[in-house]
Structures are given as C-alpha cells and as structure tokens.
Design a protein around this motif. Structure first.
Motif, PDB file in Angstrom:
ATOM      1  N   ILE B  63     -30.120  26.852  12.909  1.00  0.00           N
ATOM      2  CA  ILE B  63     -28.822  27.388  12.482  1.00  0.00           C
ATOM      3  C   ILE B  63     -28.544  28.612  13.335  1.00  0.00           C
ATOM      4  O   ILE B  63     -29.333  29.555  13.353  1.00  0.00           O
ATOM      5  CB  ILE B  63     -28.840  27.748  10.986  1.00  0.00           C
ATOM      6  CG1 ILE B  63     -29.234  26.506  10.172  1.00  0.00           C
ATOM      7  CG2 ILE B  63     -27.482  28.269  10.543  1.00  0.00           C
ATOM      8  CD1 ILE B  63     -29.416  26.784   8.700  1.00  0.00           C
ATOM      9  N   GLU B  64     -27.427  28.608  14.057  1.00  0.00           N
ATOM     10  CA  GLU B  64     -27.201  29.662  15.042  1.00  0.00           C
ATOM     11  C   GLU B  64     -25.721  29.964  15.196  1.00  0.00           C
ATOM     12  O   GLU B  64     -24.878  29.367  14.520  1.00  0.00           O
ATOM     13  CB  GLU B  64     -27.805  29.218  16.388  1.00  0.00           C
ATOM     14  CG  GLU B  64     -27.316  27.857  16.832  1.00  0.00           C
ATOM     15  CD  GLU B  64     -28.086  27.287  18.015  1.00  0.00           C
ATOM     16  OE1 GLU B  64     -29.325  27.327  18.014  1.00  0.00           O
ATOM     17  OE2 GLU B  64     -27.416  26.803  18.938  1.00  0.00           O
ATOM     18  N   GLY B  65     -25.398  30.887  16.073  1.00  0.00           N
ATOM     19  CA  GLY B  65     -24.012  31.267  16.301  1.00  0.00           C
ATOM     20  C   GLY B  65     -23.600  32.427  15.413  1.00  0.00           C
ATOM     21  O   GLY B  65     -24.387  33.349  15.194  1.00  0.00           O
ATOM     22  N   GLU B  66     -22.384  32.352  14.883  1.00  0.00           N
ATOM     23  CA  GLU B  66     -21.811  33.459  14.120  1.00  0.00           C
ATOM     24  C   GLU B  66     -22.385  33.538  12.704  1.00  0.00           C
ATOM     25  O   GLU B  66     -21.692  33.258  11.719  1.00  0.00           O
ATOM     26  CB  GLU B  66     -20.289  33.308  14.064  1.00  0.00           C
ATOM     27  CG  GLU B  66     -19.601  33.431  15.408  1.00  0.00           C
ATOM     28  CD  GLU B  66     -19.730  34.823  16.025  1.00  0.00           C
ATOM     29  OE1 GLU B  66     -20.043  35.776  15.284  1.00  0.00           O
ATOM     30  OE2 GLU B  66     -19.536  34.941  17.239  1.00  0.00           O
ATOM     31  N   VAL B  67     -23.671  33.876  12.602  1.00  0.00           N
ATOM     32  CA  VAL B  67     -24.307  34.029  11.286  1.00  0.00           C
ATOM     33  C   VAL B  67     -25.141  35.311  11.262  1.00  0.00           C
ATOM     34  O   VAL B  67     -25.664  35.753  12.291  1.00  0.00           O
ATOM     35  CB  VAL B  67     -25.227  32.824  10.933  1.00  0.00           C
ATOM     36  CG1 VAL B  67     -24.408  31.633  10.511  1.00  0.00           C
ATOM     37  CG2 VAL B  67     -26.144  32.464  12.089  1.00  0.00           C
ATOM     38  N   GLN B  68     -25.271  35.877  10.057  1.00  0.00           N
ATOM     39  CA  GLN B  68     -26.132  37.057   9.897  1.00  0.00           C
ATOM     40  C   GLN B  68     -27.602  36.676  10.051  1.00  0.00           C
ATOM     41  O   GLN B  68     -28.412  37.465  10.545  1.00  0.00           O
ATOM     42  CB  GLN B  68     -25.951  37.662   8.494  1.00  0.00           C
ATOM     43  CG  GLN B  68     -24.523  38.030   8.124  1.00  0.00           C
ATOM     44  CD  GLN B  68     -24.068  39.336   8.751  1.00  0.00           C
ATOM     45  OE1 GLN B  68     -24.810  39.955   9.523  1.00  0.00           O
ATOM     46  NE2 GLN B  68     -22.835  39.739   8.458  1.00  0.00           N
ATOM     47  N   LYS B  69     -27.928  35.464   9.577  1.00  0.00           N
ATOM     48  CA  LYS B  69     -29.331  35.069   9.550  1.00  0.00           C
ATOM     49  C   LYS B  69     -29.573  33.765  10.311  1.00  0.00           C
ATOM     50  O   LYS B  69     -29.745  32.711   9.695  1.00  0.00           O
ATOM     51  CB  LYS B  69     -29.793  34.888   8.098  1.00  0.00           C
ATOM     52  CG  LYS B  69     -29.805  36.166   7.291  1.00  0.00           C
ATOM     53  CD  LYS B  69     -30.338  35.875   5.896  1.00  0.00           C
ATOM     54  CE  LYS B  69     -30.435  37.157   5.089  1.00  0.00           C
ATOM     55  NZ  LYS B  69     -30.675  36.867   3.659  1.00  0.00           N
ATOM     56  N   PRO B  70     -29.562  33.856  11.633  1.00  0.00           N
ATOM     57  CA  PRO B  70     -29.903  32.638  12.366  1.00  0.00           C
ATOM     58  C   PRO B  70     -31.333  32.234  12.013  1.00  0.00           C
ATOM     59  O   PRO B  70     -32.200  33.111  11.845  1.00  0.00           O
ATOM     60  CB  PRO B  70     -29.768  33.051  13.844  1.00  0.00           C
ATOM     61  CG  PRO B  70     -29.769  34.530  13.859  1.00  0.00           C
ATOM     62  CD  PRO B  70     -29.329  35.011  12.507  1.00  0.00           C
ATOM     63  N   GLN B  71     -31.574  30.959  11.864  1.00  0.00           N
ATOM     64  CA  GLN B  71     -32.909  30.546  11.446  1.00  0.00           C
ATOM     65  C   GLN B  71     -33.144  29.078  11.800  1.00  0.00           C
ATOM     66  O   GLN B  71     -32.210  28.330  12.082  1.00  0.00           O
ATOM     67  CB  GLN B  71     -33.086  30.737   9.951  1.00  0.00           C
ATOM     68  CG  GLN B  71     -32.009  30.054   9.111  1.00  0.00           C
ATOM     69  CD  GLN B  71     -32.016  30.546   7.678  1.00  0.00           C
ATOM     70  OE1 GLN B  71     -32.945  30.290   6.926  1.00  0.00           O
ATOM     71  NE2 GLN B  71     -30.966  31.266   7.289  1.00  0.00           N
TER      72      GLN B  71
END
Lengths: 226, 276
Positions: B63-71
């Motif tokens: 999960i990546e891109g415009e997120v607070q918590k890429p994981q």
C-alpha cells in the motif's frame, strides 16, 4: 482478362487417358472424392452437435455458436478460394468440380452465422438489427459480405452459368474477393478492441497469399502470351 | 444456502443479506470455468486450464502513494483484518453476459482506513500480480502488464466495494483471482482487479490498462449502463450465464447493474455518456 480462374484455361491438355478408370482426383475416384469433400464440409456442424451433447459448448453456448459459425464461414471461404490455386499447382483438373460445393458450404455457414445473430443476439427484432447495422461498421461489413454471398449461391447452378453467359457469370463471381476482404475486416474490427490479432492475422496471411497467387499467376500468363 | 463444492479450503463467513441479491446463483462450474483473466490467456477457458501453477503463497499487498502509513501486508494479516461476510452480487461483464456470485470478503474501506490516505488521495490504483513462469498470457503484449485498474476514492470507500478472498464458501480458485481481489458490483467486471499485489493512492486519475489500450471502448468509470452502448455492441441487454438460453431473449441490463439506489449519488451531476 485479369485474375481469372475459368474452368478450361488451365486444364492440362488431354493426354491418353487410361480408359479403364473413371475420372480421378489425387488418385481417388471422383465420386468418392466428392463425397469426402461433402462430409468434410459437414464437419463443423457435426462438431457442434457432438459438443452440444457432451456439454462442450462452454458456459455461454450462444456466444460460442455465433462466433464459431463466423469462424467456420471464414475458414470455408478461404478453402474455397484455395481450390483454384491448388488445381493449377497440382494439375488435378477434377478439383474445379468441388469448388461450387465449397462455395455453397461458405454460404451455408454464413447463413447459420447470420441467423444465430438474428435469433440469439437480436431476438428477431428488425429495428434492433437495423440500428445495429447502421451504428456499427463491423456489423455493416459483415452484413454486406453475407448479402453479397447470396447471389453467388443462387447463380451457382449450371442453368445460371448458361443464362448469364460465362463472362458475366465470372464477373459476378469475382465478388468473392471483396466478400473475403469484408469478412476479414469484420473479424479484424471484432478483434481490435482487445489488441489480439493472432487468429485474424493468420486468416489475413492466407487471404493475401491466395489473392497474391492469383495476381502473380495472371501476370505470368500475360507475360507468356506477349 | 450456498453449498461449498469442496474444491478448495473452506473460508467461514457471515451472510450479509442486506447486500445480497436473492436472484438464482450461477453454478460453481460456470463461475470457475468461464473467466476473463488475460494473464492466463484470452480464451474464457484459459484461466481454468492454465492457472493451476499460479503461486498464492507467500503473498503480500503493498500500500503506497498518498497515505500516512505506507505498508506491506501479508495475506495472513489481510485475512484477519476484518470480519468475513458473504455477499451475493450480480456481475456484469462489459461483453454482455452476467453471473450471480456468492463472494466472501470484507469492505475494501476497512483496509484503506488502516493506511490513512492523505488529503491528496483522490484516486486508487490496483495492480494484479505478474508471474511470468506461471502466467502464459503475459508473454503476449495483449495488454500493458501488469494489469492496472482504478477507482475514485469515494468509489473505493463505498460499502459495496469488496475485498474478496473467496467464493461459494471456499477460498478463491486461482482463475477467479486468488488469493484476493477487488469486486465492484456496479461496474463492468474488468474494473475488479484480480490477484491484487499493489494499491497506490494518487492525486490524478491513474492510467489504467484498458484506458491505455482502448480508451474509446473501455473507459475509466465503466459503470454498468444500458443507455451507453459500447462502440461495437449495445449494452441494453445481457445474457445471464446458465439461465438465458436459446429460447429466451436476453434480459434487460439495469443502470449501475441494479445498485443505483446505493451508488447513483456518487455520480450526481456527471454526464455518464462522456464519463463512460
């Protein structure tokens, strides 16, 4: 005269024929050969029946049958177009006598393709069919190819050859070239959405080879005359 | 009730009747043998025939891109992330056929919330796995691999949008997008990415495989809509696999595949003919 395939021109000069045997094609008595070609022509139909009774028509049998009838129409059309080159190359004069049968099988499978569309896809709705033909070029070219096949089927008898005269008959039956091109365009446009031209490419190659052979053959003959 | 066919390990779930149609469910046989999954070939029977070697373990989703918590989450964690529900959805393929499928999964929103998208996240792109040795279809450039599809954020967060791990009471067969996939029931089937490996949040509309390949035919929105024909066929009717046969006309396609009450508001004021 350009790209022609009349019966007499390329037939090898009559030699001393062995009297004991009747006419043959590839060493097979003509009647047997013709019956074999007829049975081969029924193969797609037989295949659908077998698949139908063994649950082999996929989860969407209607879509399968509509597409399959279209595929076989194109295949039989290409086989029909291959008969004259095969006759000239092999010198098997009797082949010309199964050309009409092959042509009629083309019309037969084209009719099944068309009727399966009219019945299963459009449920006999003439407004829907008219709308489809006017709105979608790939339907239009397929429909035109089918329409153009009908007069060829009707005039395929000896009586019609006589009535029209050999020249006119031949002119009319040259329609098979644009019909082949339209049928292929029909398939090409169907495939275009998925960018997957594998089968259409094979048919295109065969059609180009068959038409190219005719052009080359006519050119060579003209060259040898002059 | 749905009888598990016993082909795959079972996947327990709680039925969610509020989000389930009461229409006749398509047979397991048809659901698992009539698939569009071009990574295994363009024929409808190719996925069932060739997906057998596809590896679904180990499996992770980035999960990546415009997120607070890429994981990056493993499949074991994803399976436990929220309660599994069974939802019986209609599936409408852009090609004009449809099925009714009992999916198992939970709302995609559950996963999205965990990643905490930023204010810039307007779209979500989904990516399908590419395994060159087990996917014979990716050797041909039918599409630009990996397969990418996308949704607008509000579409992705909609409670109907499912992250599915199973069907018919069992884990997903490979040909249906194992080990996890997206299901967006009001859009044509191609929007619902199979065998998901990546979720990327973006500010701009992501370039999707079909828009790159044939934008005139397969648009970004791809909402099921009987009034917007495909260039090569009408979308007004459809054939329900296993039901609509030789002696019945095709059935009428419903706007948003029958989910208009739930989703029509997402598209208020939008011209669905230009945003097809």
């Amino acid at each position: 005269m350009s790209i022609t395939m009349s019966m007499a021109e390329s037939r090898p000069a009559p030699k001393e024929l062995p009297r004991r045997r009747g006419p043959q094609v590839f060493g097979i008595p003509f009647n047997v050969f013709r019956a074999g070609v007829f049975l081969l022509g029924l193969f797609p139909l037989a295949r659908w029946l077998v698949l139908g009774f063994t649950g082999g028509l996929t989860a969407d049998p209607i879509s399968f049958l509509i597409k399959s009838a279209g595929t076989w129409t194109l295949v039989v059309l290409l086989v029909t177009l291959a008969i004259t080159p095969l006759r000239v190359i092999t010198g098997q004069a009797g082949l010309v006598k199964v050309r009409r049968m092959a042509g009629l099988f083309t019309l037969f499978y084209a009719s099944l393709h068309f009727m399966s569309y009219v019945w299963w896809d459009q449920w006999f709705s003439i407004p829907a069919i008219a709308d489809d033909i006017l709105k979608r070029p790939f339907i239009l070219v397929g429909f035109l190819a089918f329409l153009a096949l009908i007069p060829l089927g009707v005039t395929s008898t000896k009586g019609w050859v006589r009535r029209l005269g050999g020249m006119n008959w031949q002119r009319l039956h040259r329609l098979i070239y644009p019909i082949g091109a339209l049928a292929l365009l029909h398939l090409w446009w169907i495939r275009s959405g998925k960018n997957d031209f594998l089968d259409a490419g094979v048919y295109l190659g065969v059609l180009i080879a068959l038409l190219g052979w005719r052009v080359w053959h006519a050119w060579r003959r003209r060259a040898s005359i002059s | 009730a749905i009888t598990p066919p016993g082909k795959n390990p079972s996947l327990p779930s709680k039925p969610n009747p509020a989000y389930s149609t009461k229409e006749q469910v398509t047979s397991y046989e048809d659901v698992t043998n009539y698939n569009n999954f071009y990574e295994f070939g363009t024929g409808k029977d190719d996925p069932a025939a060739y997906a057998g070697d596809f590896r679904t373990r180990p499996w992770t989703v980035a999960i990546e891109g415009e997120v607070q918590k890429p994981q990056t989450l493993g499949i074991e964690d994803l399976l436990k992330l929220a309660g599994m529900e069974e939802r019986i959805y209609r599936l409408r393929c852009v090609e004009g056929w449809s099925m009714v499928i009992p999916w198992i999964g939970y709302p995609l929103a559950e996963l999205i919330k965990r990643a905490e998208p930023t204010g810039k996240a307007k779209y979500v792109a989904f990516e399908t796995a590419v395994q060159e040795d087990t996917m014979p279809g990716v050797r041909r450039a039918v599409l630009d691999w990996p397969y990418v599809e996308g949704l607008r954020m509000d579409e992705a967060m909609h409670p109907l949008t499912l992250l599915a791990f199973g069907l018919y009471g069992e884990v997903l067969p490979n040909q249906n997008g194992a080990p996890l996939r997206i299901v967006v029931p009001w859009k044509y089937g191609f929007k619902s990415v199979k065998s998901l490996v990546r979720i990327r949040f973006t500010e701009e509309e992501p370039p999707t495989s079909w828009v790159k390949s044939a934008a005139q035919e397969y648009g970004f929105y791809a909402n099921v809509n009987p009034n917007v024909p495909h260039p090569r066929w009408s979308q007004a009717t459809e054939r329900r696999i296993g039901e609509d046969g030789f002696f019945s006309p095709k059935r009428e396609t419903m706007l948003f595949n029958g989910y208009a009450d739930e989703v029509a508001s997402l598209y208020a004021g939008m011209d669905l003919k230009t945003n097809y």
